[in-house]
Design an enzyme around this catalytic site. Sequence first.
Site, PDB file in Angstrom:
ATOM      1  N   SER A  65     -47.421 -31.672  39.819  1.00  0.00           N
ATOM      2  CA  SER A  65     -47.031 -32.100  41.164  1.00  0.00           C
ATOM      3  C   SER A  65     -45.617 -31.709  41.532  1.00  0.00           C
ATOM      4  CB  SER A  65     -47.189 -33.620  41.297  1.00  0.00           C
ATOM      5  OG  SER A  65     -48.554 -33.964  41.239  1.00  0.00           O
ATOM      6  N   GLU A  83       0.780  -1.224   0.000  1.00  0.00           N
ATOM      7  CA  GLU A  83       0.000   0.000   0.000  1.00  0.00           C
ATOM      8  C   GLU A  83       0.818   1.284   0.000  1.00  0.00           C
ATOM      9  OE1 GLU A  83      -3.479   0.274  -0.097  1.00  0.00           O
ATOM     10  OE2 GLU A  83      -3.314  -1.834  -0.634  1.00  0.00           O
TER      11      GLU A  83
END
Length: 803
Positions: free
Chosen positions: A471, A90
Amino acid sequence: MRLILRFFGFLFSACAVLFVVAAAVGAYFYWTYSQDLPDHAALANYEPPVMTRVHAADGSLLAEYARERRLYLPIQAMPKIVVAAFLSAEDKNFYKHGGIDPEGIVRAVLTNAKSGKKQGASTITQQVAKNFLLTNEQTFDRKIKEALIALRIEATYSKDKILELYLNEIFLGTIVPGRNLHGVAAAALDYFGKSVHELTINEAAYLAALPKGPNNYHPYRKTQAALDRRNEIIRLMRENNYITREEEEAAKKQGLGVNPRVAFPNAANANYFTEEVRREISERYGEKKLYEGGLSVRATLDPKMQAWARKALTDGLVRYDQSHGWRGPVARVDLTGRDWGMAAAEVPALGDVAPWRLAVVLGNGAGGLQIGLQPRREASGQVSKDRETGVLASEGMRWAGRANLQAGDMVYVEPMDAGRGTYRLRQKPEVSGAIVAMDPYTGRVHAMVGGFSYDESEFNRATQAMRQPGSSFKPIVYAAALDNGYTPSSIVQDSPITIEAGPGQEAWTPSNYDGKSGGPHTLRYGIEHSKNLMTVRLAKDVGMPLIAEYARRFGVYDDMLPVLPMSLGAGETTVMRMVTAYSMLANGGRRIRPTLIDRIQDRIGETIYRHDTRKCVGCDAEKWSGQDEPKLVDDSEQVLDPLTAYQITSIMEGVVQRGTATILKQVGKPLAGKTGTTNDAKDAWFVGFSPDLAVGIYVGFDKPRSLGDRATGGGLAAPIALDFLKQALKDKPPTPFRVPPGIKLIRVAASSGMRAGSGEGAGTILEAFKPGTAPPDAYVARPDAPAAVPPDADRAAQAGGLY
């Protein structure tokens, strides 16, 4: 001579005028474009969006949440080979220029004129200016602003800081669908499945090729272009003296080496868990903090326990489903004149039900039906060219009866013998359920599964499904009684009872699961054998307002209607709430807060949330000087007398030893718990615990309907608990439940609750009594105490606990 001097004087004057004019024009343009330039000083406090990562208790990665996937690394931690690759690709003069590279501009102009190819001349500083402060529009104005900002950035920040911003911000494409990668650290993980510090020369060079256009150098769609650009960068790295010629040649011979990581090895097992974590973080801190805040979340999940829990639940759901027969293939595909693999690949398959595979029936074969397994997908997303076939063995189809499968039918199969190519037939169960495993002392959720398949349904039945506990609610009723004058040996009538309702409403007559009644029994017997009539009488005597208060204390219900049918579990709650309530029974009656998260740290490592708020006295000592050892001080609320908590725990041990959950005796460790089944067997439950682990299971249809005439919590949910606890407790010692100070263990006759004689052995048990409540030699059954029943009791009585 005079003419020559006059000429030079004229030339000088002309140049001076031109210089002044140029300077004036330049100053004008500078002033004009400087008026609305973004403030580059904002970069000093820039905090880029960073992904949130969730880790399991063992440190393994569970999930990542981000819009831009980024792991921020300071420049000091950036490997030199990565820096070299990006500078070569770059901006090789980065450390020499002042923000604009004249040499690069000239080189770009000459290259463009010579080859006709467009080559940019933007420096890394200019790219930082564009990426952080400007837009991507291709205009002359934007280029001028970019250059001006670059000059200002260079004058303000160090080269290292500028490069740090660039390497962490740059967009590097998408290799896994939906995962937009920003910065080299995140890209290294997704492209190569490794840390940025492990990258080789060729891998770093490939990443450096991507800023020019990730799609132009896609590793699968543009492989040759990617190789060419990568090799060009490797050459530049050698020309810039970052690597030797030998290293260059060796790197160029390598393939791209792209190997997308399997980011979350526990994802299939933990999807319900991680989604619950995501939802909690979002509610606590907001979406922006979740997706951009860089949080580090340490979850409570134990991956091994989670895998055991998921297998136990799915196996239990499949067992129930297969016992109700074959429902037909998943889909049909036309194989006429087609590659069966491509035809099979068109049918969507659940991705989280391994080792199941979707397969297409090809025809009859030796030993069973010939099948073709749905081809896998390559990392590129393309259907693999590999084709796998096998045999659907006749013994693997026996459960389905006459399935009558034809060529083109798509079905799920599971390997029977690894590597031998034989498979058994499977089908997605219609029934669903959930399981939660929790540390009863801290509320840390070790495992949570909210259904058969998250891919099929994201609805979490562990936390979102409001179902009647039946239950399994009864221990709360009995705990309230034990806390208010009853003992485990108190006698309660197991005989018919009718509850009168208000004017114009029918009376309610509850019944036991078997429709029978058995006369007077001990309170222990009522829990062990889940007697509805005893529970209703007990609740009537204790008073439903008090039981409603206990239900609120334990977090089962927030505001329970104080009517007698609620004593049988007629209200609606969740598996998570029930397991939390039972955990408080297991830990001696202390309140706990269930949690899926241990700790959350922000992006700089500061702890912003911690579940464990206990204080450690003496933990800050610099050295030992004869002082007492450090102590954890637990100041959590006591919601139940520790002696009562042990009594109900001892009673629920009897449920496993003699009652409705005897199947769990196979675990071979001390266990306590309670089964639950609601009216018409629409819901089946088991909730229980060992001394250090609480677990709850629920089984039922998402749209409630009967599970069958003979379905019970003991027959459906308890076997799932058995499969899980066998694994979860296999390496744990058989530690008995802790007996709190003050409890007296007295041998009594199990049938009557009376003190056992010196010669009695069979039919006796050790019963837990509080001080001053030792059993007498004989009992008289407790009479029914009058209790007012609200007029809307019969409406609540439409459902209730059975067994």
